[in-house]
Write a protein that holds these residues in place. Structure first.
Motif, PDB file in Angstrom:
ATOM      1  N   GLY A 189       0.836  -1.294  -0.142  1.00 53.16           N
ATOM      2  CA  GLY A 189      -0.051   0.030   0.137  1.00 53.16           C
ATOM      3  C   GLY A 189       0.713   1.338  -0.042  1.00 53.16           C
ATOM      4  O   GLY A 189       0.308   2.480   0.391  1.00 53.16           O
ATOM      5  N   ASP A 190       2.016   1.241  -0.491  1.00 48.69           N
ATOM      6  CA  ASP A 190       3.078   2.456  -0.379  1.00 48.69           C
ATOM      7  C   ASP A 190       3.852   2.322  -1.823  1.00 48.69           C
ATOM      8  O   ASP A 190       4.548   1.486  -2.313  1.00 48.69           O
ATOM      9  CB  ASP A 190       3.906   2.146   0.678  1.00 48.69           C
ATOM     10  CG  ASP A 190       4.628   3.436   1.036  1.00 48.69           C
ATOM     11  OD1 ASP A 190       5.101   4.513   0.071  1.00 48.69           O
ATOM     12  OD2 ASP A 190       4.911   3.603   1.959  1.00 48.69           O
ATOM     13  N   LEU A 191       3.569   3.759  -2.416  1.00 48.02           N
ATOM     14  CA  LEU A 191       4.263   3.633  -3.835  1.00 48.02           C
ATOM     15  C   LEU A 191       5.783   3.719  -3.719  1.00 48.02           C
ATOM     16  O   LEU A 191       6.278   3.462  -4.777  1.00 48.02           O
ATOM     17  CB  LEU A 191       3.620   5.145  -4.185  1.00 48.02           C
ATOM     18  CG  LEU A 191       2.194   5.431  -4.643  1.00 48.02           C
ATOM     19  CD1 LEU A 191       1.992   6.561  -5.111  1.00 48.02           C
ATOM     20  CD2 LEU A 191       1.869   4.210  -5.843  1.00 48.02           C
ATOM     21  N   ASP A 192       6.336   3.920  -2.587  1.00 45.06           N
ATOM     22  CA  ASP A 192       7.839   4.074  -2.514  1.00 45.06           C
ATOM     23  C   ASP A 192       8.242   2.601  -1.975  1.00 45.06           C
ATOM     24  O   ASP A 192       9.532   2.628  -2.080  1.00 45.06           O
ATOM     25  CB  ASP A 192       8.345   4.942  -1.332  1.00 45.06           C
ATOM     26  CG  ASP A 192       7.981   6.713  -1.418  1.00 45.06           C
ATOM     27  OD1 ASP A 192       7.990   6.876  -2.848  1.00 45.06           O
ATOM     28  OD2 ASP A 192       7.655   7.311  -0.459  1.00 45.06           O
ATOM     29  N   ILE A 193       7.586   1.589  -1.998  1.00 44.13           N
ATOM     30  CA  ILE A 193       8.091   0.274  -1.859  1.00 44.13           C
ATOM     31  C   ILE A 193       7.645  -0.560  -2.843  1.00 44.13           C
ATOM     32  O   ILE A 193       6.407  -0.874  -3.245  1.00 44.13           O
ATOM     33  CB  ILE A 193       7.585  -0.135  -0.510  1.00 44.13           C
ATOM     34  CG1 ILE A 193       7.413   0.499   0.641  1.00 44.13           C
ATOM     35  CG2 ILE A 193       7.735  -1.639  -0.451  1.00 44.13           C
ATOM     36  CD1 ILE A 193       6.808   0.036   1.942  1.00 44.13           C
ATOM     37  N   GLN A 194       8.521  -0.771  -4.022  1.00 52.25           N
ATOM     38  CA  GLN A 194       8.331  -1.302  -5.116  1.00 52.25           C
ATOM     39  C   GLN A 194       8.619  -2.759  -5.115  1.00 52.25           C
ATOM     40  O   GLN A 194       9.967  -3.199  -4.440  1.00 52.25           O
ATOM     41  CB  GLN A 194       9.001  -0.538  -6.296  1.00 52.25           C
ATOM     42  CG  GLN A 194       8.567   0.828  -6.474  1.00 52.25           C
ATOM     43  CD  GLN A 194       7.436   0.609  -7.357  1.00 52.25           C
ATOM     44  OE1 GLN A 194       7.266   0.206  -8.240  1.00 52.25           O
ATOM     45  NE2 GLN A 194       6.373   1.663  -6.937  1.00 52.25           N
ATOM     46  N   GLY A 195       7.928  -3.526  -5.721  1.00 53.31           N
ATOM     47  CA  GLY A 195       8.143  -5.098  -5.955  1.00 53.31           C
ATOM     48  C   GLY A 195       7.190  -5.959  -6.324  1.00 53.31           C
ATOM     49  O   GLY A 195       6.307  -5.415  -7.306  1.00 53.31           O
ATOM     50  N   GLU A 196       6.680  -6.816  -5.866  1.00 55.18           N
ATOM     51  CA  GLU A 196       5.842  -7.769  -6.108  1.00 55.18           C
ATOM     52  C   GLU A 196       5.443  -8.671  -4.940  1.00 55.18           C
ATOM     53  O   GLU A 196       6.034  -8.923  -3.952  1.00 55.18           O
ATOM     54  CB  GLU A 196       6.130  -8.856  -7.094  1.00 55.18           C
ATOM     55  CG  GLU A 196       7.194  -9.907  -6.905  1.00 55.18           C
ATOM     56  CD  GLU A 196       7.382 -10.903  -7.885  1.00 55.18           C
ATOM     57  OE1 GLU A 196       6.681 -11.060  -8.797  1.00 55.18           O
ATOM     58  OE2 GLU A 196       8.838 -11.304  -7.975  1.00 55.18           O
ATOM     59  N   GLU A 197       3.935  -9.003  -5.043  1.00 55.38           N
ATOM     60  CA  GLU A 197       3.447  -9.763  -3.895  1.00 55.38           C
ATOM     61  C   GLU A 197       3.474 -11.058  -4.102  1.00 55.38           C
ATOM     62  O   GLU A 197       3.487 -11.565  -5.116  1.00 55.38           O
ATOM     63  CB  GLU A 197       1.764  -9.361  -3.998  1.00 55.38           C
ATOM     64  CG  GLU A 197       1.299  -7.918  -3.439  1.00 55.38           C
ATOM     65  CD  GLU A 197      -0.181  -7.795  -3.376  1.00 55.38           C
ATOM     66  OE1 GLU A 197      -0.670  -8.635  -3.892  1.00 55.38           O
ATOM     67  OE2 GLU A 197      -0.510  -6.742  -2.938  1.00 55.38           O
ATOM     68  N   VAL A 198       3.963 -11.714  -3.025  1.00 52.27           N
ATOM     69  CA  VAL A 198       4.321 -13.335  -3.133  1.00 52.27           C
ATOM     70  C   VAL A 198       3.192 -14.041  -2.480  1.00 52.27           C
ATOM     71  O   VAL A 198       3.043 -15.220  -3.123  1.00 52.27           O
ATOM     72  CB  VAL A 198       5.656 -13.615  -2.719  1.00 52.27           C
ATOM     73  CG1 VAL A 198       5.880 -15.131  -2.689  1.00 52.27           C
ATOM     74  CG2 VAL A 198       6.742 -12.792  -3.237  1.00 52.27           C
ATOM     75  N   GLY A 199       2.565 -13.804  -1.583  1.00 58.93           N
ATOM     76  CA  GLY A 199       1.477 -14.419  -0.648  1.00 58.93           C
ATOM     77  C   GLY A 199       2.279 -15.124   0.422  1.00 58.93           C
ATOM     78  O   GLY A 199       3.379 -14.829   1.001  1.00 58.93           O
TER      79      GLY A 199
END
Length: 281
Positions: free
Chosen positions: A117-127
């Motif tokens: 939920g933060d634009l400054d934290i970039q990556g991908e959701e893994v679960g």
């Protein structure tokens, strides 16, 4: 009946005389009262009397009610303005183009890799990540590429609580520590998630690395391309020490050179829960 016929004959004679003296165009007679509907001529004296009473009653009826205040206000509005309700709230205007563009840009950035939920934290959701032993694993894990504008030398697997702590540390500690002409642009990652014991020692408790709560940082990449490492560049003063001190607070555990033999070449940062507050050594 003979008297009635005589009266009608006299009326017809008068009408004929009046018609001969009438002007070319007679005035239009007034409209018949709306309440009076006559479909047949009276057939008797009783019918004539009833008709006379109906006409007299229609003339004596009161006029219509005066117009209401709402009707008067409606009539007072300028031409072309529809009257809906004087108490109704005005319809909100459209959002300015700049606001709409910002909202669209935010949605686009979210589609392009923002997590937690933060634009400054970039990556991908893994679960959920299931460990090889029951004490390991991560609920709702994320794999990060960059945080607060700083690139990571390897993809980092952790939970969102730790990712947000990392962002806070970068914004409030790392960037100010390297605030000169050669600013920091990246972090050299030594370790992140791994299902193992503390310091890889047999019989020890499961490390916070095995829960997605920890990250090890061994160096800082500067804009000039220079790499400042904990092993070679850490001293009792300077940006590395300042960054280390600022990590105590965003993270619950901060270890580094001088803590023990296992942390002489990196900063260990984790978000473990301690009843007595952060442990920074």
């Amino acid at each position: 009946m003979s008297a009635l016929r005589g009266s009608l004959s006299a009326l017809l004679c008068l009408a004929a005389l009046g018609a001969s003296a009438a002007p070319d165009r007679s005035p239009r007679p007034p409209a018949r009262p709306a309440e009076l509907h006559v479909t047949e001529a009276p057939q008797s004296a009783d019918d004539t009397a009833a008709l006379a009473r109906a006409i007299a009653g229609a003339r004596l009826r009161p006029q219509l009610r005066p117009p209401s205040e709402q009707a008067l206000e409606r009539a007072a509005l300028p031409d072309g303005i529809a009257f809906a309700s004087l108490a109704a709230s005005p319809r909100p205007g459209l959002r300015p183009p700049a606001v709409a563009q910002q909202a669209m840009a935010r949605r686009q950035m979210l589609r392009e890799g923002a997590v937690c939920g933060d634009l400054d934290i970039q990556g991908e959701e893994v679960g959920d990540v299931v460990g090889r032993i029951s004490a390991c694993g991560i609920d709702d894990a994320v794999r990060l590429d960059s945080v607060a504008g700083l690139g990571l030398t390897q993809k980092v697997l952790m939970n969102c609580r730790t990712a947000k702590a990392l962002k806070t540390w970068i914004d409030t500690g790392v960037k100010p520590a390297f605030g000169g002409d050669d600013r920091v642009v990246g972090l050299k990652v030594a370790a992140h998630y791994a299902c193992r014991t503390r310091n890889n020692q047999p019989g020890r408790r499961i490390s916070e690395h095995g829960k997605g709560n920890a990250i090890d940082i061994s160096g800082f990449v500067l804009e000039s391309g220079k790499l400042m490492t904990v092993l070679k560049d850490y001293t009792g003063k300077g940006p590395l020490r300042q960054a280390r001190r600022a990590a105590c607070g965003p993270f619950a555990t901060v270890l580094g050179p001088g803590s023990d033999r296992f942390h002489r070449d990196h900063f260990h940062l984790d978000t473990a829960n301690y009843r007595r507050g952060p442990y920074c050594k």
